[in-house]
Scaffold this active site. Sequence first.
Site, short mmCIF file in Angstrom:
data_model
loop_
_atom_site.label_atom_id
_atom_site.label_comp_id
_atom_site.label_asym_id
_atom_site.label_seq_id
_atom_site.Cartn_x
_atom_site.Cartn_y
_atom_site.Cartn_z
N CYS A 186 23.25 10.25 15.81
CA CYS A 186 23.01 8.84 16.10
C CYS A 186 21.54 8.63 15.80
CB CYS A 186 23.32 8.47 17.55
SG CYS A 186 22.84 6.76 17.90
N SER A 227 21.45 7.83 21.06
CA SER A 227 22.12 9.09 21.38
C SER A 227 23.62 8.92 21.48
CB SER A 227 21.57 9.63 22.71
OG SER A 227 21.76 8.66 23.72
FE FE Z 1 23.08 5.92 19.97
#
Ligand code: FE
Length: 200
Positions: free
Chosen positions: A101, A105
């Site tokens: 990502c 996250s």
């Molecule tokens: Fe994320």
Amino acid sequence: MSLEHARYDRNAELLERAFRELLVERGVVSDAAVDAGVEFMYTRTPALGARVVARAWFDPGFKARLLEDGSAAVGELGIEVRSLKLVVVENTPMLHNLIVCTLCSCYPRMLLGLPPDWYKSLEYRSRAIREPRAVLAEFGLHLPAGMTVRVHDSTADMRYLVLPMRPEETDSLSEAECAMLVTRDAMIGVARVDSLKNVL
Ligand code: FE
């Protein structure tokens, strides 16, 4: 943990608390609902993802449905992903998938539980997309030059899960035994599933 990381964690903690208190105060959520949600997340571990992978290795029909619509297929195993769109990407001898990502996250928590710290690090998030082969080599995964590497950037409403290749020498194993070979890292794409020879 670096000082910078510690400071980031502290800020995130303060922000979370302020936001949660505001939502409770406004009656949007209750403390009990937040606690239940946190507790629920702690019941999620990579064993769930491993079950999904092993089922796909054993049941071609399930595998086809999993690759077609991940959210619906894991529902068949009683794993609920709520409104998330789960996209399962399959590793083959010619193609290796990696998930990241880049923004924050986002992670398939419903199937793997909480992400490892390195997954949330700025270094992984920025380098995984720029130089995936170098990052994988640092994890000890050296891919042949001819293999394609595909990096998938997760978002708040779309999560990826890697379907690793079934290792050789697992023909005599049951589905449950195979599931025990599947690691969190293999489902993120920073590792392969080790052959039985390496595990024993
Ligand atoms: Fe994320």
